[in-house]
Motif scaffolding. Structure first.
Motif: not given
Length: 227
Positions: A164-165, A179-181, A201-202, A204-209
């Motif tokens: 989920a994003s 979203v940031r929280a 994830v983000r 756009d599907g990027d795994l992020s941190g």
């Protein structure tokens, strides 16, 4: 945690713990336990390190935490439990770092190395890390703000193998602007895999941190998809 959840069976350690004076480092405690190096301690997946409350800042107040450091395919893993349930599952490359993190987080608790019964619980957690779809039937002692707990509960509702994003999680808790929280709450999670922040994830599907490394995040998601 619901009242209906089963209580964990904690017994007193059947082997002597390692007494570490307040001036001693975790490394000293590892050496005094009979391990020739940190890596030797790490290689012994059944190694348990019992440290007296005096080794930790503030002494042993408020709560007893039992813990163990073991090895899994993702590296070192630390599992810690209060009398309410699992309060920490952390991953890393160095067991000493995991122990220090536990020390810093529970600076006023009595931290006690687990016994043979506790090893069975750790084995359940390790099996869950290796195969997340098997589930983890253990109560959790979740410590955080009301907002964080709402986020973490939403994460637990993400089916294994799905993602989920951050925006989707924010919407699920009826806080679409937070979203940031939500991302900060994910980063604050101390119970790896059982509270699956790796599933966020983000957009756009990027795994992020990921608190325990993006490679571990990718490995967990791959296991869930394959399993």
């Amino acid at each position: 945690m619901h009242d209906s959840e089963p209580a964990l069976d904690f017994r007193e350690p059947t082997h002597p713990g390692v007494s570490a004076k307040s001036s001693a480092s975790v490394t000293d405690a590892i050496y005094s336990a009979g391990y020739s190096s940190n890596s030797r301690f790490y290689e012994n997946s059944n190694a348990l390190l019992g440290i007296t409350p005096s080794a930790f800042k503030g002494g042993g107040k408020n709560v007893v935490i039992r813990f163990a450091v073991a090895e899994c395919s993702l590296g070192a893993i630390l599992v810690a439990c209060s009398d309410k349930g699992v309060c920490a599952i952390t991953l890393g490359d160095d067991p000493e770092d995991l122990l220090r993190e536990l020390q810093d987080r529970f600076s006023k608790a009595s931290l006690i190395g687990g016994d043979a019964e506790f090893e069975k619980l750790v084995a359940q957690v390790v099996a869950f890390v290796e195969a997340p779809k098997t589930g983890l039937a253990l109560p959790l002692d979740v410590r955080g703000t009301a907002f964080q707990q709402r986020v973490w509960q939403a994460l637990r509702e993400i089916p294994p193998g799905n993602t989920a994003s951050y925006a989707e999680v924010a919407a699920r808790i009826s806080k679409p602007a937070a979203v940031r929280a939500v991302a900060q709450a994910c980063a604050a999670n101390k119970i790896a895999v059982a509270i699956p922040c790796h599933g966020v994830v983000r957009s756009d599907g990027d795994l992020s941190g990921y608190r325990w490394g993006v490679e571990r995040k990718r490995a967990l998601l791959d296991r869930e998809t394959a399993g």
